[in-house]
Write a protein that holds these residues in place. Structure first.
Motif, mmCIF file in Angstrom:
data_model
loop_
_atom_site.group_PDB
_atom_site.id
_atom_site.type_symbol
_atom_site.label_atom_id
_atom_site.label_comp_id
_atom_site.label_asym_id
_atom_site.label_seq_id
_atom_site.Cartn_x
_atom_site.Cartn_y
_atom_site.Cartn_z
ATOM 1 N N THR A 19 0.827 -1.009 0.069
ATOM 2 C CA THR A 19 -0.090 -0.225 -0.087
ATOM 3 C C THR A 19 0.749 1.169 -0.018
ATOM 4 O OG1 THR A 19 -0.129 0.140 2.545
ATOM 5 C CG2 THR A 19 -1.997 -1.146 1.337
ATOM 6 N N GLY A 20 2.006 1.105 0.457
ATOM 7 C CA GLY A 20 2.859 2.255 0.723
ATOM 8 C C GLY A 20 2.427 3.215 1.802
ATOM 9 N N ASP A 21 1.568 2.820 2.739
ATOM 10 C CA ASP A 21 0.954 3.646 3.683
ATOM 11 C C ASP A 21 2.127 3.556 4.889
ATOM 12 O OD1 ASP A 21 -0.565 4.768 5.504
ATOM 13 O OD2 ASP A 21 -2.096 3.408 5.597
ATOM 14 N N VAL A 22 2.788 4.458 5.155
ATOM 15 C CA VAL A 22 3.804 4.378 5.856
ATOM 16 C C VAL A 22 3.187 4.905 7.435
ATOM 17 C CG1 VAL A 22 5.994 5.851 6.873
ATOM 18 C CG2 VAL A 22 5.661 5.565 4.570
ATOM 19 N N ASP A 23 1.934 5.568 7.587
ATOM 20 C CA ASP A 23 1.274 5.783 8.565
ATOM 21 C C ASP A 23 0.687 4.772 9.182
ATOM 22 O OD1 ASP A 23 1.858 8.742 8.324
ATOM 23 O OD2 ASP A 23 0.006 9.010 7.121
ATOM 24 N N ALA A 24 0.509 3.718 8.669
ATOM 25 C CA ALA A 24 -0.134 2.514 9.038
ATOM 26 C C ALA A 24 1.015 1.739 9.844
ATOM 27 C CB ALA A 24 -0.732 1.469 7.775
ATOM 28 N N TRP A 48 12.856 7.533 11.353
ATOM 29 C CA TRP A 48 12.915 6.436 10.504
ATOM 30 C C TRP A 48 11.445 6.439 9.798
ATOM 31 C CZ3 TRP A 48 9.929 1.910 10.225
ATOM 32 C CH2 TRP A 48 10.362 0.943 9.482
ATOM 33 N N LEU A 49 10.419 6.711 10.270
ATOM 34 C CA LEU A 49 9.233 6.819 9.306
ATOM 35 C C LEU A 49 9.264 7.817 8.301
ATOM 36 C CD1 LEU A 49 6.518 6.405 12.286
ATOM 37 C CD2 LEU A 49 7.112 4.699 10.348
ATOM 38 N N ALA A 50 10.060 9.224 8.719
ATOM 39 C CA ALA A 50 10.067 10.150 7.706
ATOM 40 C C ALA A 50 11.069 9.425 6.537
ATOM 41 C CB ALA A 50 10.692 11.390 8.189
ATOM 42 N N ALA A 51 11.957 8.711 6.770
ATOM 43 C CA ALA A 51 13.017 8.380 5.791
ATOM 44 C C ALA A 51 12.143 7.258 4.876
ATOM 45 C CB ALA A 51 14.294 7.869 6.587
ATOM 46 N N VAL A 52 11.595 6.343 5.651
ATOM 47 C CA VAL A 52 10.771 5.556 4.951
ATOM 48 C C VAL A 52 9.909 6.010 3.843
ATOM 49 C CG1 VAL A 52 9.168 3.457 4.691
ATOM 50 C CG2 VAL A 52 11.064 3.556 6.442
ATOM 51 N N ARG A 53 9.095 7.210 4.292
ATOM 52 C CA ARG A 53 8.102 8.094 3.429
ATOM 53 C C ARG A 53 9.002 8.707 2.285
ATOM 54 N NH1 ARG A 53 6.247 10.233 7.335
ATOM 55 N NH2 ARG A 53 4.457 9.274 7.466
ATOM 56 N N ALA A 54 10.045 8.978 2.565
ATOM 57 C CA ALA A 54 10.788 9.768 1.320
ATOM 58 C C ALA A 54 11.266 8.837 0.377
ATOM 59 C CB ALA A 54 12.118 10.579 2.134
ATOM 60 N N LEU A 56 9.800 5.992 -0.434
ATOM 61 C CA LEU A 56 8.685 5.405 -1.258
ATOM 62 C C LEU A 56 8.719 5.857 -2.582
ATOM 63 C CD1 LEU A 56 5.644 4.986 1.288
ATOM 64 C CD2 LEU A 56 7.290 3.290 0.419
ATOM 65 N N VAL A 57 8.857 7.152 -2.978
ATOM 66 C CA VAL A 57 8.687 7.458 -4.438
ATOM 67 C C VAL A 57 9.738 6.884 -5.289
ATOM 68 C CG1 VAL A 57 8.776 9.302 -5.785
ATOM 69 C CG2 VAL A 57 7.250 9.579 -3.874
ATOM 70 N N PRO A 58 11.012 6.941 -4.826
ATOM 71 C CA PRO A 58 11.911 6.505 -5.790
ATOM 72 C C PRO A 58 12.097 4.879 -6.043
ATOM 73 C CG PRO A 58 13.116 7.376 -3.928
ATOM 74 C CD PRO A 58 11.803 7.698 -3.864
ATOM 75 N N LEU A 59 11.568 4.164 -4.736
ATOM 76 C CA LEU A 59 11.290 2.753 -4.824
ATOM 77 C C LEU A 59 9.951 2.206 -5.108
ATOM 78 C CD1 LEU A 59 13.286 2.206 -1.301
ATOM 79 C CD2 LEU A 59 14.024 2.066 -3.566
ATOM 80 N N ALA A 60 8.980 3.211 -5.579
ATOM 81 C CA ALA A 60 7.751 2.727 -6.172
ATOM 82 C C ALA A 60 8.017 1.428 -6.871
ATOM 83 C CB ALA A 60 7.147 3.787 -6.650
ATOM 84 N N GLY A 61 7.064 0.463 -6.795
ATOM 85 C CA GLY A 61 7.278 -0.894 -7.753
ATOM 86 C C GLY A 61 8.249 -1.760 -7.474
ATOM 87 N N MET A 62 8.965 -1.555 -6.412
ATOM 88 C CA MET A 62 10.033 -2.498 -5.946
ATOM 89 C C MET A 62 9.302 -3.922 -5.606
ATOM 90 S SD MET A 62 12.594 -2.289 -2.731
ATOM 91 C CE MET A 62 11.442 -1.937 -1.327
ATOM 92 N N ARG A 63 10.165 -4.752 -6.010
ATOM 93 C CA ARG A 63 9.600 -6.286 -5.879
ATOM 94 C C ARG A 63 10.461 -6.612 -4.518
ATOM 95 N NH1 ARG A 63 11.101 -7.762 -11.107
ATOM 96 N NH2 ARG A 63 12.442 -9.268 -10.403
#
Length: 129
Positions: A19-24, A48-54, A56-63
């Motif tokens: 989902t890419g939902d870091v808030d979850a 850490w949550l901010a780093a994960v959120r940042a 997500l865009v470059p890692l979108a679609g990562m398997r």
């Protein structure tokens, strides 16, 4: 408890990747959560949550391919391979999680580019050898 801890970690990571939902993730972490890296750097929950959120865009679609999940008491270790879309680089990752009363309290992460694995097997050799 071991099975429950494995389930908690797997659900957290599966939800994040799907989902890419870091808030979850936030309610699954203790207030004093710490994330540790091999360079001895350590970040708190909000950082850490901010780093994960940042990321997500470059890692979108990562398997993410999970190969092993092992648990012993309050610790869960996971070995996975992760690859960016297309012909993107592949990394091998070992995550170690410590849980406390059903929440993730600490995490350690080791990352190795798969393309460098052979060279890293001889890290102790100097240029003179």
């Amino acid at each position: 408890m071991t099975t429950d801890n494995k389930t908690i970690v797997l659900q957290a990571l599966t939800t994040l990747v799907a989902t890419g939902d870091v808030d979850a993730l936030a309610p699954l972490l203790t207030d004093d959560f710490r994330h540790h890296r091999p360079d001895s750097a350590s970040t708190a929950k909000a950082e850490w949550l901010a780093a994960v959120r940042a990321a997500l865009v470059p890692l979108a679609g990562m398997r993410v391919e999970i190969h092993h999940v092992l648990a012993d008491g309050d610790h869960v270790a996971m070995y996975s391979h992760r690859r960016l879309p297309g012909a993107g680089p592949e990394i091998a990752v070992v995550d170690i999680w410590r849980l406390d009363n059903g929440l993730i309290a600490e995490a350690w992460e080791l990352i190795e580019p798969v393309s460098q694995a052979a060279a890293n097997l001889t890290w102790w050799r100097t240029a003179e050898h």
